[in-house]
Write a protein that holds these residues in place. Structure first.
Motif, PDB file in Angstrom:
ATOM      1  N   HIS A 197       1.077  -1.092   0.661  1.00  0.00           N
ATOM      2  CA  HIS A 197       0.433   0.252  -0.270  1.00  0.00           C
ATOM      3  C   HIS A 197       1.396   1.615  -0.101  1.00  0.00           C
ATOM      4  CE1 HIS A 197      -3.005  -2.787   0.720  1.00  0.00           C
ATOM      5  NE2 HIS A 197      -4.023  -2.245   0.886  1.00  0.00           N
ATOM      6  N   GLN A 198       2.028   1.134  -0.405  1.00  0.00           N
ATOM      7  CA  GLN A 198       3.391   2.337  -0.064  1.00  0.00           C
ATOM      8  C   GLN A 198       2.202   3.429  -1.311  1.00  0.00           C
ATOM      9  OE1 GLN A 198       7.296   1.400  -0.838  1.00  0.00           O
ATOM     10  NE2 GLN A 198       7.370   2.307   1.164  1.00  0.00           N
ATOM     11  N   GLY A 199       3.291   4.452  -0.967  1.00  0.00           N
ATOM     12  CA  GLY A 199       1.933   5.221  -2.201  1.00  0.00           C
ATOM     13  C   GLY A 199       0.501   5.903  -2.113  1.00  0.00           C
ATOM     14  N   ARG A 200      -0.593   4.878  -0.627  1.00  0.00           N
ATOM     15  CA  ARG A 200      -1.715   5.213  -0.535  1.00  0.00           C
ATOM     16  C   ARG A 200      -2.215   5.544   0.822  1.00  0.00           C
ATOM     17  NH1 ARG A 200      -2.588   3.946  -6.387  1.00  0.00           N
ATOM     18  NH2 ARG A 200      -2.268   1.865  -6.440  1.00  0.00           N
ATOM     19  N   VAL A 201      -2.895   7.460   0.086  1.00  0.00           N
ATOM     20  CA  VAL A 201      -3.543   7.844   1.457  1.00  0.00           C
ATOM     21  C   VAL A 201      -4.908   6.787   1.651  1.00  0.00           C
ATOM     22  CG1 VAL A 201      -3.877   9.956   2.278  1.00  0.00           C
ATOM     23  CG2 VAL A 201      -2.114   9.659   0.656  1.00  0.00           C
ATOM     24  N   ALA A 202      -5.149   6.963   2.831  1.00  0.00           N
ATOM     25  CA  ALA A 202      -6.384   5.354   2.906  1.00  0.00           C
ATOM     26  C   ALA A 202      -7.607   6.435   4.751  1.00  0.00           C
ATOM     27  CB  ALA A 202      -5.860   4.401   3.476  1.00  0.00           C
ATOM     28  N   VAL A 203      -8.545   6.697   3.993  1.00  0.00           N
ATOM     29  CA  VAL A 203      -9.170   6.980   5.046  1.00  0.00           C
ATOM     30  C   VAL A 203      -9.897   6.136   6.172  1.00  0.00           C
ATOM     31  CG1 VAL A 203     -10.989   8.300   5.622  1.00  0.00           C
ATOM     32  CG2 VAL A 203      -9.775   9.314   4.517  1.00  0.00           C
ATOM     33  N   VAL A 204      -9.617   5.479   7.094  1.00  0.00           N
ATOM     34  CA  VAL A 204      -9.693   4.821   7.771  1.00  0.00           C
ATOM     35  C   VAL A 204     -11.135   5.348   9.142  1.00  0.00           C
ATOM     36  CG1 VAL A 204     -10.337   2.706   9.401  1.00  0.00           C
ATOM     37  CG2 VAL A 204      -8.695   3.477   8.083  1.00  0.00           C
ATOM     38  N   THR A 205     -12.076   5.588   8.851  1.00  0.00           N
ATOM     39  CA  THR A 205     -13.362   6.171  10.421  1.00  0.00           C
ATOM     40  C   THR A 205     -13.387   5.186  11.328  1.00  0.00           C
ATOM     41  OG1 THR A 205     -15.664   5.090   9.042  1.00  0.00           O
ATOM     42  CG2 THR A 205     -14.464   6.939   7.601  1.00  0.00           C
ATOM     43  N   GLY A 206     -14.123   5.346  12.461  1.00  0.00           N
ATOM     44  CA  GLY A 206     -14.521   4.669  13.746  1.00  0.00           C
ATOM     45  C   GLY A 206     -12.447   4.285  13.907  1.00  0.00           C
ATOM     46  N   SER A 207     -11.324   4.605  13.957  1.00  0.00           N
ATOM     47  CA  SER A 207     -10.708   4.298  13.807  1.00  0.00           C
ATOM     48  C   SER A 207      -9.503   4.518  15.514  1.00  0.00           C
ATOM     49  CB  SER A 207      -9.343   4.851  13.018  1.00  0.00           C
ATOM     50  OG  SER A 207      -9.419   6.042  13.094  1.00  0.00           O
ATOM     51  N   GLY A 208     -10.796   4.592  16.582  1.00  0.00           N
ATOM     52  CA  GLY A 208     -10.286   5.252  17.347  1.00  0.00           C
ATOM     53  C   GLY A 208      -9.279   4.048  18.588  1.00  0.00           C
ATOM     54  N   ARG A 209     -10.946   2.505  18.140  1.00  0.00           N
ATOM     55  CA  ARG A 209     -10.714   1.393  18.671  1.00  0.00           C
ATOM     56  C   ARG A 209     -10.784  -0.368  17.706  1.00  0.00           C
ATOM     57  NH1 ARG A 209     -15.911   3.099  22.497  1.00  0.00           N
ATOM     58  NH2 ARG A 209     -17.216   2.024  20.989  1.00  0.00           N
ATOM     59  N   GLY A 210     -10.962  -0.630  18.585  1.00  0.00           N
ATOM     60  CA  GLY A 210     -11.906  -1.679  17.590  1.00  0.00           C
ATOM     61  C   GLY A 210     -11.266  -2.475  16.309  1.00  0.00           C
ATOM     62  N   ILE A 211     -12.250  -2.648  15.422  1.00  0.00           N
ATOM     63  CA  ILE A 211     -11.984  -3.509  14.253  1.00  0.00           C
ATOM     64  C   ILE A 211     -11.045  -2.140  13.312  1.00  0.00           C
ATOM     65  CG2 ILE A 211     -12.871  -4.248  11.990  1.00  0.00           C
ATOM     66  CD1 ILE A 211     -15.134  -5.765  13.354  1.00  0.00           C
ATOM     67  N   GLY A 212     -11.979  -1.001  13.283  1.00  0.00           N
ATOM     68  CA  GLY A 212     -11.271   0.640  12.894  1.00  0.00           C
ATOM     69  C   GLY A 212      -9.707   0.611  13.326  1.00  0.00           C
ATOM     70  N   ALA A 213      -9.161   1.101  14.354  1.00  0.00           N
ATOM     71  CA  ALA A 213      -7.647   0.945  14.586  1.00  0.00           C
ATOM     72  C   ALA A 213      -7.056  -0.398  14.332  1.00  0.00           C
ATOM     73  CB  ALA A 213      -7.835   1.019  16.018  1.00  0.00           C
ATOM     74  N   ALA A 214      -7.708  -0.946  13.830  1.00  0.00           N
ATOM     75  CA  ALA A 214      -6.720  -2.850  13.615  1.00  0.00           C
ATOM     76  C   ALA A 214      -6.542  -2.240  12.114  1.00  0.00           C
ATOM     77  CB  ALA A 214      -7.588  -3.628  13.667  1.00  0.00           C
ATOM     78  N   ILE A 215      -7.398  -1.951  11.736  1.00  0.00           N
ATOM     79  CA  ILE A 215      -7.256  -1.501  10.263  1.00  0.00           C
ATOM     80  C   ILE A 215      -6.513  -0.821   9.731  1.00  0.00           C
ATOM     81  CG2 ILE A 215      -8.534  -0.803   7.666  1.00  0.00           C
ATOM     82  CD1 ILE A 215     -10.914  -2.111   9.497  1.00  0.00           C
ATOM     83  N   ALA A 216      -6.618   0.090  10.560  1.00  0.00           N
ATOM     84  CA  ALA A 216      -5.613   1.483  10.193  1.00  0.00           C
ATOM     85  C   ALA A 216      -4.219   0.619  10.804  1.00  0.00           C
ATOM     86  CB  ALA A 216      -5.842   2.686  11.404  1.00  0.00           C
ATOM     87  N   LEU A 217      -3.620  -0.018  11.697  1.00  0.00           N
ATOM     88  CA  LEU A 217      -2.950   0.128  11.925  1.00  0.00           C
ATOM     89  C   LEU A 217      -1.993  -0.915  10.786  1.00  0.00           C
ATOM     90  CD1 LEU A 217      -2.676  -0.758  15.641  1.00  0.00           C
ATOM     91  CD2 LEU A 217      -1.173   0.845  14.622  1.00  0.00           C
ATOM     92  N   ALA A 218      -3.368  -2.172  10.617  1.00  0.00           N
ATOM     93  CA  ALA A 218      -2.342  -2.831   9.210  1.00  0.00           C
ATOM     94  C   ALA A 218      -2.231  -2.310   7.332  1.00  0.00           C
ATOM     95  CB  ALA A 218      -3.237  -3.742   9.253  1.00  0.00           C
ATOM     96  N   LEU A 219      -3.407  -0.830   7.468  1.00  0.00           N
ATOM     97  CA  LEU A 219      -2.589  -0.556   6.195  1.00  0.00           C
ATOM     98  C   LEU A 219      -1.546   0.217   6.482  1.00  0.00           C
ATOM     99  CD1 LEU A 219      -6.010   1.055   5.446  1.00  0.00           C
ATOM    100  CD2 LEU A 219      -4.461  -0.423   4.096  1.00  0.00           C
ATOM    101  N   ALA A 220      -1.613   1.070   7.552  1.00  0.00           N
ATOM    102  CA  ALA A 220       0.244   1.939   7.332  1.00  0.00           C
ATOM    103  C   ALA A 220       1.116   0.683   8.155  1.00  0.00           C
ATOM    104  CB  ALA A 220       0.038   2.944   9.258  1.00  0.00           C
ATOM    105  N   TYR A 221       1.230  -0.581   8.246  1.00  0.00           N
ATOM    106  CA  TYR A 221       1.462  -1.486   8.455  1.00  0.00           C
ATOM    107  C   TYR A 221       2.190  -2.081   6.707  1.00  0.00           C
ATOM    108  CZ  TYR A 221       4.855  -6.101   9.564  1.00  0.00           C
ATOM    109  OH  TYR A 221       5.403  -6.715   9.620  1.00  0.00           O
ATOM    110  N   HIS A 222       1.471  -1.497   6.214  1.00  0.00           N
ATOM    111  CA  HIS A 222       2.062  -2.139   4.400  1.00  0.00           C
ATOM    112  C   HIS A 222       1.986  -0.671   3.988  1.00  0.00           C
ATOM    113  CE1 HIS A 222       1.363  -6.130   4.681  1.00  0.00           C
ATOM    114  NE2 HIS A 222       0.429  -6.151   5.663  1.00  0.00           N
ATOM    115  N   GLY A 223       2.371  -0.006   4.816  1.00  0.00           N
ATOM    116  CA  GLY A 223       3.016   1.189   3.920  1.00  0.00           C
ATOM    117  C   GLY A 223       1.781   2.742   3.076  1.00  0.00           C
ATOM    118  N   ALA A 224       0.618   2.367   3.333  1.00  0.00           N
ATOM    119  CA  ALA A 224      -0.255   3.996   3.507  1.00  0.00           C
ATOM    120  C   ALA A 224       0.206   4.793   4.348  1.00  0.00           C
ATOM    121  CB  ALA A 224      -1.728   2.956   3.382  1.00  0.00           C
TER     122      ALA A 224
END
Ligand SMILES: NC(=O)c1ccc[n+]([C@@H]2O[C@H](COP(=O)([O-])OP(=O)(O)OC[C@H]3O[C@@H](n4cnc5c(N)ncnc54)[C@H](O)[C@@H]3O)[C@@H](O)[C@H]2O)c1
Length: 247
Positions: A7-34
């Protein structure tokens, strides 16, 4: 989790990312380069701090058009054009139909469904210019199960599937895909009110006999938002350990 920078070079919006599934999605996208624009009712500072300079937090209500304008402004000022939108924030009070009032119905539709529409209106022009974009709406496997007191929620979550299907038709020619992901019961604040027995009764109905953690939901979302999923659109992907089978 594998460490490819898919996901390098991508900009991703994740709503409800303060906790739960949204937080896990935000961390995973960042880990893969977003680069991640983390949205919640209050700025999700802990997640932003955990990701570091590749994240920015925004406090916004996703049911509000002005909220989406603020998300776009912060995203563009910080990272540039938004490529990926994960609509994950949700409103889910339990009310049997006799106790369900119109205000609760409207709030449910507004947070869970209007947000999908508003995000498309906000970010489609830029995605069309770039000839690349990804929308993922987080639905729920409850659309296919017996869950009492959730008629409003189930209607909104079915609406997400319908909107992703319809939107897919309008935007495919510009390299933009739209899909829904249907998690099963997952270990978050949302399900903490349920007792151990109730949770167990649910996961015992799955092929994979354990309670899902938020991290169990992210793999299919990483796939849908990658280049690998360029030919997959208008789909509803169930991620629930094999509880609700479709097809
Ligand atoms: N947890 C489950 O068992 C489960 C099962 C199926 C589907 N889902 C879906 O997965 C998604 C995430 O669920 P979760 O369990 O992590 O939820 P959660 O309640 O733990 O987290 C949701 C986050 O969204 C934020 N939010 C709520 N309304 C908002 C608004 N109007 N604007 C901005 N942010 C807002 C909340 O502040 C919270 O941080 C939801 O769409 C939910 O319907 C969850």
């Amino acid at each position: 989790m594998s460490s490819s920078l898919s996901h390098q070079g991508r900009v991703a919006v994740v709503t409800g990312s303060g906790r739960g599934i949204g937080a896990a999605i935000a961390l995973a996208l960042a880990y893969h380069g977003a680069k991640v624009v983390a949205v919640d009712l209050q700025s999700p500072n802990a997640i932003v701090a955990a990701i570091g300079r590749n994240a920015v937090g925004v406090a916004a209500d996703v049911s509000d058009p002005d909220g989406w304008a603020a998300i776009a402004r912060v995203a563009e000022e910080t990272f540039g054009q938004v490529d990926i939108v994960i609509n994950n924030a949700a409103y889910y009070p339990n009310h049997p139909i006799e106790e369900l009032d119109l205000d609760t119905w409207k709030r449910t539709m507004s947070v869970n469904l209007d947000a999908q529409f508003l995000s498309a209106k906000q970010f489609l022009p830029g995605m069309r210019r770039n000839k690349w974009g990804r929308f993922v709406g987080i639905s729920s496997n409850s659309v296919g199960l017996t869950v009492k007191g959730m008629s409003h929620y189930i209607a909104s979550k079915m609406g997400i599937i319908g909107f992703m299907r319809g939107l897919a038709n309008d935007v495919a020619s510009d390299g933009i895909t739209c899909n829904a992901v249907l998690p099963g019961l997952t270990n978050t604040v949302a399900t903490q009110a349920q007792g151990e027995e109730q949770r167990k009764a649910t996961w015992q109905g799955q092929a994979i006999q354990r309670f899902a953690e938020p991290e169990d939901i992210v793999g299919p979302i990483l796939f849908l938002t990658s280049d690998d999923a360029a030919f997959m659109t208008g789909q509803a992907l169930v991620v629930d350990g094999g509880q609700y089978r479709v097809g």
